[in-house]
Motif scaffolding. Structure first.
Motif, PDB file in Angstrom:
ATOM      1  N   LEU A 417       0.856  -1.178   0.000  1.00  0.00           N
ATOM      2  CA  LEU A 417       0.000   0.000   0.000  1.00  0.00           C
ATOM      3  C   LEU A 417       0.896   1.233   0.000  1.00  0.00           C
ATOM      4  N   ASP A 418       1.065   1.836  -1.178  1.00  0.00           N
ATOM      5  CA  ASP A 418       1.865   3.053  -1.270  1.00  0.00           C
ATOM      6  C   ASP A 418       1.396   3.881  -2.453  1.00  0.00           C
ATOM      7  N   ASN A 419       1.965   5.049  -2.612  1.00  0.00           N
ATOM      8  CA  ASN A 419       1.529   5.979  -3.656  1.00  0.00           C
ATOM      9  C   ASN A 419       2.429   5.982  -4.874  1.00  0.00           C
ATOM     10  N   ARG A 420       3.326   5.028  -4.961  1.00  0.00           N
ATOM     11  CA  ARG A 420       4.159   4.920  -6.157  1.00  0.00           C
ATOM     12  C   ARG A 420       3.637   3.764  -7.001  1.00  0.00           C
ATOM     13  N   LEU A 473       7.541   4.769 -10.705  1.00  0.00           N
ATOM     14  CA  LEU A 473       7.044   6.116 -10.963  1.00  0.00           C
ATOM     15  C   LEU A 473       6.379   6.674  -9.705  1.00  0.00           C
ATOM     16  N   PRO A 474       6.579   7.973  -9.410  1.00  0.00           N
ATOM     17  CA  PRO A 474       5.942   8.600  -8.250  1.00  0.00           C
ATOM     18  C   PRO A 474       4.503   9.030  -8.556  1.00  0.00           C
ATOM     19  N   VAL A 475       3.766   8.148  -9.200  1.00  0.00           N
ATOM     20  CA  VAL A 475       2.382   8.420  -9.592  1.00  0.00           C
ATOM     21  C   VAL A 475       1.509   7.330  -8.996  1.00  0.00           C
ATOM     22  N   SER A 476       0.455   7.699  -8.313  1.00  0.00           N
ATOM     23  CA  SER A 476      -0.418   6.714  -7.693  1.00  0.00           C
ATOM     24  C   SER A 476      -1.178   5.913  -8.743  1.00  0.00           C
ATOM     25  N   LYS A 477      -1.049   4.601  -8.683  1.00  0.00           N
ATOM     26  CA  LYS A 477      -1.743   3.712  -9.617  1.00  0.00           C
ATOM     27  C   LYS A 477      -3.257   3.728  -9.421  1.00  0.00           C
ATOM     28  N   ASP A 478      -3.706   4.268  -8.287  1.00  0.00           N
ATOM     29  CA  ASP A 478      -5.137   4.281  -8.000  1.00  0.00           C
ATOM     30  C   ASP A 478      -5.884   5.392  -8.736  1.00  0.00           C
ATOM     31  N   ASN A 479      -5.167   6.406  -9.211  1.00  0.00           N
ATOM     32  CA  ASN A 479      -5.813   7.571  -9.825  1.00  0.00           C
ATOM     33  C   ASN A 479      -5.706   7.606 -11.342  1.00  0.00           C
ATOM     34  N   VAL A 480      -4.966   6.663 -11.927  1.00  0.00           N
ATOM     35  CA  VAL A 480      -4.769   6.663 -13.378  1.00  0.00           C
ATOM     36  C   VAL A 480      -4.794   5.228 -13.901  1.00  0.00           C
ATOM     37  N   TYR A 481      -4.891   5.121 -15.205  1.00  0.00           N
ATOM     38  CA  TYR A 481      -4.656   3.854 -15.903  1.00  0.00           C
ATOM     39  C   TYR A 481      -3.339   3.977 -16.645  1.00  0.00           C
TER      40      TYR A 481
END
Length: 511
Positions: A417-420, A473-481
């Motif tokens: 559970l992380d934001n990367r 990547l420092p991008v949350s997988k929960d907010n994008v495809y």
């Protein structure tokens, strides 16, 4: 404004509004905007641009007019013995074959011309008691020409363009009345033929197949048989472009037809997929990331590259007011098309169809009734529109055939559970030269890719273990495809591949 860019602008405006109203922070602080950059157009390939300019609306018109001359191309007319000489579906098949052979002679024998001939057995009554459309053993012929790729590895990959050359009357069983089918689907057949004529003059690493199928109006019989043949023979089909009703119907007084758009239909989740896979895709919201949907996005990418007025300079733009529009459904209500046959067999497939159909000019007995003209006549086709559809098909085919092909075994690590985001993938299976990788993503409410980063520029964020890439990547997988595309040095990119979840993270060594 281009449709893809228009949708992107809406999405950016919406997310900007959200960031400003609800968080009080500038939009750059949103991780999926702060990292990477807005996706840009590829640099146009001048050879592809030259090919697109060689498309001839006059040649398209001549081919459609010749198909109309066969009078009635009903699939079941192949069993009739009293047809006027030179008419009917078999005569049309012979002529299409002769044209492919002519194109091959012009390019020094570069095309392998085939006839996929088979007997379609009688059909049973359908659901709800619908009547069968083939009542006795009926000969069918699919005609196709193969332009083999020049690269020994990449030539295994194949990209296919098709249209159906059979027609129908109001009564689908009528084999004798005039059924011109100028739009449905002489237009799509002509797109495939013109693509063969023009692209056969060029060489590509991968293989392109130009097809005209029969039996569409009787139940997608021809495409079903060809898709099974492709499966049996192990064709590595990475993209099927089906053109059906792309004539740009021109009806006097019609104000809602739009010649700037062509619809791109594609299958989302396959009903035939394993139930656990379906459940996983629905849970993750990945129903719009099927291989067919990714192929549709590649059509939009070719559109941005070659049809935008900014793509090659305004004066050199091929069709600045023409755009593909992604439709998130397999097909229109109560209708079907040959892309479904290929999609059902697991091949990525899309359908091109004009923006607004006129049903008085489809599946109609040719007549004038109460002052209204019915019938699928040549006079209602727009040949400049068909030329633009052909160009968009060719731009997509040529780009894909030059690309390295799709990355393999694409995954996203979901162990923690992380934001990367950690993405993993392997190289395409059929390509000789070096491939470069582009990571693309879009907001969950967006249809098309919005942002991208080249994996080569990630440095310490890109690892490699046993020929497998891993990017952080420092991008949350929960907010994008996310998606991964493979590109060559000239920016010919494959369709993207959406990652599937991987629960176990494996340590990666620096490349």
């Amino acid at each position: 404004m281009k449709t893809g860019l228009f949708l992107t602008a809406i999405a950016i405006a919406a997310s900007t509004s959200f960031a400003q109203k609800h968080s009080g922070t500038p939009q750059e602080s949103v991780d999926y905007k702060a990292f990477g950059a807005p996706i840009t157009k590829a640099v146009p390939d001048q050879q592809i641009a030259a090919a697109l300019k060689a498309v001839s609306s006059d040649r398209l018109k001549a081919n459609i007019a010749r198909l109309v001359d066969f009078s009635n191309r009903s699939t079941i007319s192949s069993t009739e013995t009293d047809l006027k000489p030179g008419t009917g579906v078999l005569a049309a098949a012979d002529w299409i074959k002769s044209q492919f052979e002519l194109y091959s002679r012009d390019c020094g024998g570069c095309l392998e011309v085939h006839v996929d001939e088979f007997i379609e057995e009688p059909q049973q009554a359908g659901l709800g008691g619908s009547r069968p459309r083939i009542l006795k053993p009926t000969p069918l012929r699919n005609v196709y020409a193969i332009l083999r790729g020049t690269d020994p590895a990449a030539s295994k990959r194949m990209y296919l363009v098709t249209g159906h050359y059979d027609t129908r009357e109001t009564d689908v069983m009528d084999t004798h009345s005039f059924a011109p089918g100028a739009n449905d689907d002489s237009s799509g057949t002509a797109v495939s033929m013109e693509s063969a004529r023009v692209l056969s003059k060029y060489k590509f690493p991968a293989t392109i197949v130009f097809v005209a199928v029969a039996g569409e109006e009787q139940g997608l019989n021809g495409s079903h048989h060809l898709s099974l043949l492709a499966k049996k023979e192990g064709w590595q089909l990475e993209g099927v472009l089906n053109n059906d009703i792309v004539g740009g119907d021109t009806t006097p007084g019609e104000t809602l037809q739009n010649k700037s758009f062509v619809r791109i239909f594609s299958q989302g989740i396959l009903p035939s997929a394993p139930i656990e896979q379906i459940r996983q895709m629905l849970t993750l919201g990945m129903d719009n990331d099927s291989p067919s949907r990714e192929l549709a996005r590649e059509v939009l990418d070719a559109d941005r590259t070659y049809f935008s007025s900014k793509a090659m300079g305004k004066s050199a733009s091929i069709a600045p007011n023409f755009a593909g529009v992604m439709e998130l459904r397999l097909d229109r209500y109560l209708r079907g098309g040959d892309h479904k046959s290929f999609s059902d067999e697991g091949f990525p497939a899309v359908r091109f169809t004009e923006w607004r159909e006129n049903y008085d000019h489809q599946h109609q007995h040719v007549r004038i009734e109460n002052g209204k003209e019915y019938g699928d006549l040549l006079k209602f086709d727009d040949f400049n529109y068909i030329a633009n559809v052909a160009r968009l098909n060719m731009a997509t085919l040529a780009t894909l055939a030059n690309s390295p092909g799709i990355p393999q075994n694409v995954r996203v690590v979901t162990s923690n559970l992380d934001n990367r985001t950690i993405l993993k993938w392997s190289a395409p299976s059929a390509f000789s030269a070096a491939a470069h990788y582009q990571i693309v993503w879009r907001e969950t409410a967006s249809t098309d890719w919005q942002y991208a980063v080249n994996a080569d520029g990630l440095k310490d964020q890109l690892k490699m273990v046993d020929s497998e890439f891993a990017a952080t990547l420092p991008v949350s997988k929960d907010n994008v495809y996310f998606g991964i595309r493979a590109c060559d040095a000239a920016s010919h990119c494959s369709a993207a591949v959406a990652p599937i979840p991987e629960r176990t993270a494996t340590p990666a060594r620096k490349q």
